[in-house]
Motif scaffolding. Structure first.
Motif, PDB file in Angstrom:
ATOM      1  N   ARG A 148       1.117   5.372  -0.974  1.00 18.28           N
ATOM      2  CA  ARG A 148      -0.023   5.278  -0.065  1.00 18.28           C
ATOM      3  C   ARG A 148       0.417   4.865   1.339  1.00 18.28           C
ATOM      4  NH1 ARG A 148      -2.646   1.158   1.861  1.00 18.28           N
ATOM      5  NH2 ARG A 148      -1.549  -0.277   0.480  1.00 18.28           N
ATOM      6  N   ARG A 149       1.295   3.890   1.446  1.00 14.98           N
ATOM      7  CA  ARG A 149       1.748   3.438   2.760  1.00 14.98           C
ATOM      8  C   ARG A 149       2.564   4.512   3.461  1.00 14.98           C
ATOM      9  NH1 ARG A 149       5.220  -0.318   2.548  1.00 14.98           N
ATOM     10  NH2 ARG A 149       5.440  -0.672   0.298  1.00 14.98           N
ATOM     11  N   ALA A 150       3.350   5.264   2.719  1.00  5.55           N
ATOM     12  CA  ALA A 150       4.102   6.366   3.331  1.00  5.55           C
ATOM     13  C   ALA A 150       3.158   7.434   3.880  1.00  5.55           C
ATOM     14  CB  ALA A 150       5.066   6.969   2.313  1.00  5.55           C
ATOM     15  N   ALA A 151       2.091   7.734   3.129  1.00  9.96           N
ATOM     16  CA  ALA A 151       1.122   8.726   3.604  1.00  9.96           C
ATOM     17  C   ALA A 151       0.383   8.227   4.835  1.00  9.96           C
ATOM     18  CB  ALA A 151       0.139   9.053   2.485  1.00  9.96           C
ATOM     19  N   GLN A 152      -0.054   6.983   4.830  1.00  9.29           N
ATOM     20  CA  GLN A 152      -0.787   6.442   5.977  1.00  9.29           C
ATOM     21  C   GLN A 152       0.097   6.342   7.208  1.00  9.29           C
ATOM     22  OE1 GLN A 152      -2.448   2.742   4.611  1.00  9.29           O
ATOM     23  NE2 GLN A 152      -4.155   3.724   3.541  1.00  9.29           N
ATOM     24  N   ALA A 153       1.367   6.019   7.033  1.00  5.22           N
ATOM     25  CA  ALA A 153       2.270   5.932   8.180  1.00  5.22           C
ATOM     26  C   ALA A 153       2.453   7.289   8.852  1.00  5.22           C
ATOM     27  CB  ALA A 153       3.624   5.379   7.736  1.00  5.22           C
ATOM     28  N   SER A 154       2.321   8.372   8.093  1.00  4.48           N
ATOM     29  CA  SER A 154       2.465   9.718   8.666  1.00  4.48           C
ATOM     30  C   SER A 154       1.141  10.261   9.200  1.00  4.48           C
ATOM     31  CB  SER A 154       3.015  10.674   7.606  1.00  4.48           C
ATOM     32  OG  SER A 154       2.057  10.903   6.588  1.00  4.48           O
ATOM     33  N   GLY A 155       0.048   9.527   9.015  1.00  9.69           N
ATOM     34  CA  GLY A 155      -1.245  10.005   9.458  1.00  9.69           C
ATOM     35  C   GLY A 155      -2.051  10.675   8.364  1.00  9.69           C
ATOM     36  N   GLY A 156      -1.696  10.461   7.107  1.00  3.73           N
ATOM     37  CA  GLY A 156      -2.409  11.074   5.988  1.00  3.73           C
ATOM     38  C   GLY A 156      -3.022  10.030   5.075  1.00  3.73           C
ATOM     39  N   ARG A 157      -3.127  10.385   3.803  1.00  9.32           N
ATOM     40  CA  ARG A 157      -3.722   9.464   2.837  1.00  9.32           C
ATOM     41  C   ARG A 157      -3.297   9.870   1.422  1.00  9.32           C
ATOM     42  NH1 ARG A 157      -7.761  12.999   4.344  1.00  9.32           N
ATOM     43  NH2 ARG A 157      -8.877  14.064   2.653  1.00  9.32           N
ATOM     44  N   LEU A 158      -3.574   8.982   0.476  1.00  8.72           N
ATOM     45  CA  LEU A 158      -3.268   9.219  -0.939  1.00  8.72           C
ATOM     46  C   LEU A 158      -4.585   9.349  -1.689  1.00  8.72           C
ATOM     47  CD1 LEU A 158      -1.119   9.300  -3.246  1.00  8.72           C
ATOM     48  CD2 LEU A 158      -1.473   6.836  -3.484  1.00  8.72           C
TER      49      LEU A 158
END
Length: 424
Positions: free
Chosen positions: A393-403
């Protein structure tokens, strides 16, 4: 806040000026009317000696001269009924003055001034003059305009002073807000210069102290994580030696590759803990290459546990706004959950495709599914750490996305990792 202070000052100023200028305007009108009445009365009284002693011809001449000089209509009623001067009816005020009483009476057309003159042998004469309403209010409109202009000027001055004072209050508050937003954006060196009232200075000092304390705690936490990660190098070295000593060359190569991957992860963790990530050059990687490499790594374990792996990758590179090590950690976390929480022999699918401004990684299996609180950090019903999905989740949010978590079409779990796509 500046607008509210300006409205408050304007309201208070208008109320004060209304309470002051309204009585003053009424007083100006009263004074103007009284001045005109006094002047007319004085002119009429100047006729009293002539009316009391002279003959009618002399009185007529004097009355006409006075009317021409003063501009007021002047009438003299002699006791024998003779009317000299401007024609005028015998009003109740004239009848009352014939009894010896001088008075002033207000009317629709102005003020009627009557003066009783005694001393004539045939009785009491009456001098009557009328002050027109135009002369009663002469100069009042101009005085009211001056008072209104003065009131508007005072309100504008009050608003200017209030705006000046409001700026001295708002500027430190705006500075506090800017520094708070900078701290929220991880600019921990941001500080506010104490200014304004003593209360605002105290708040500024408290915010600076809080920022310094956060910086100290974060530095200590990074050092602890870095030290803990560094301690892992010793067992990694021992594990590498054990892998190199294996007799089967294939097993040795596989174990060495796994140790290399673990060592890279530890090195990345140390680097991330000790140094901030640069914001001038955002990290990016090819999601297709990273996902293909990690699926190939997990395919060996899938073959040993009897799992069928279906891989559907886009044929072209898919750049995303995420470092390769973090994306690899997220993919490992998702695939590790499949192996940890589904029985041996459970097939799973990995798909990577481009969407509108995003790259979507889908990991689906036919296992028992996910619990409702699976995204809560540290929550696990299978004895694990409960951090795998949080890493993704944190990797997705850091790129501007979501899980996203969904149920599979045939049961099981379907996890969507939406990553922000980088510009080509």
């Amino acid at each position: 806040m500046r607008r509210r202070l300006a409205l408050l000052v304007a309201a208070v100023s208008v109320l004060i000026l209304t309470a002051f200028l309204a009585p003053l305007a009424l007083l100006v009108r009263t004074v103007a009317a009284d001045r005109a009445t006094v002047r007319a009365t004085a002119d009429a009284q100047s006729l009293a000696p002539v009316v009391g002693a002279a003959d009618p011809a002399t009185v007529r001449l004097t009355v006409e001269r006075l009317a021409a000089d003063s501009g007021h209509p002047v009438t003299v009623f002699l006791p024998d009924g003779t009317v000299l001067g401007a024609p005028a009816p015998r009003t109740p005020a004239v009848a009352l003055a014939a009894r010896g009483e001088s008075l002033t009476v207000g009317g629709d057309d102005g003020r009627e001034v009557v003066i009783a003159v005694r001393g004539r042998p045939d009785g009491t004469a009456v001098i009557r003059t009328v002050v027109p309403r135009a002369k009663l209010t002469a100069g009042v409109a101009r005085a009211w305009l001056v008072l209104a202009a003065l009131g508007v000027l005072l309100v504008l001055v009050g608003l200017a002073v209030a705006d000046r004072l409001a700026r001295t209050l708002v500027r430190p508050i705006a500075e506090l807000s800017r520094v708070s937003h900078r701290l929220a954006n991880a600019e921990l060196d941001a500080r506010v210069t104490p200014a304004g009232s003593p209360e605002l200075r105290e708040v500024a000092g408290a915010l600076n102290h809080l920022a310094g304390r956060i910086q100290e705690l974060l530095h200590d936490e990074r050092e602890q994580v870095a030290d803990l990660s560094h301690r892992l190098r010793t067992p990694l070295t021992a594990l590498r030696l054990e892998a190199e000593s294996l007799r089967d060359p294939d097993d040795a190569v596989r174990m060495t590759a796994a140790v290399d991957g673990l060592e890279r992860a530890v090195t990345g963790l140390i680097r991330q803990a000790r140094w901030r990530r640069s914001t001038s050059a955002p990290a990016r990687c090819d999601a297709a290459g990273v996902v293909g490499e990690r699926v190939a790594f997990w395919s060996v374990l899938a073959e040993e546990t009897g799992r069928e792996v279906t891989l559907d990758l886009a044929p072209c590179p898919l750049p995303v706004r995420a470092p390769a090590d973090e994306l690899a950690a997220a993919v490992d976390a998702l695939l590790g959950n499949v192996f940890a929480h589904t029985p041996d022999g459970t097939p799973f699918t990995v798909a990577l495709e481009a969407a509108a401004g995003q790259v979507v990684l889908t990991v689906a299996d036919d296992g028992p599914g996910l619990p409702p609180d699976a995204l809560r950090r540290g929550a696990s019903t299978a004895g694990s750490t409960g951090l795998g999905l949080d890493i993704a989740r944190r990797a997705a949010q850091a790129s501007g996305g979501r899980l996203e978590l969904h149920a599979g079409l045939r049961g099981g779990a379907r996890v969507l990792l939406r990553l922000g796509r980088a510009e080509d």
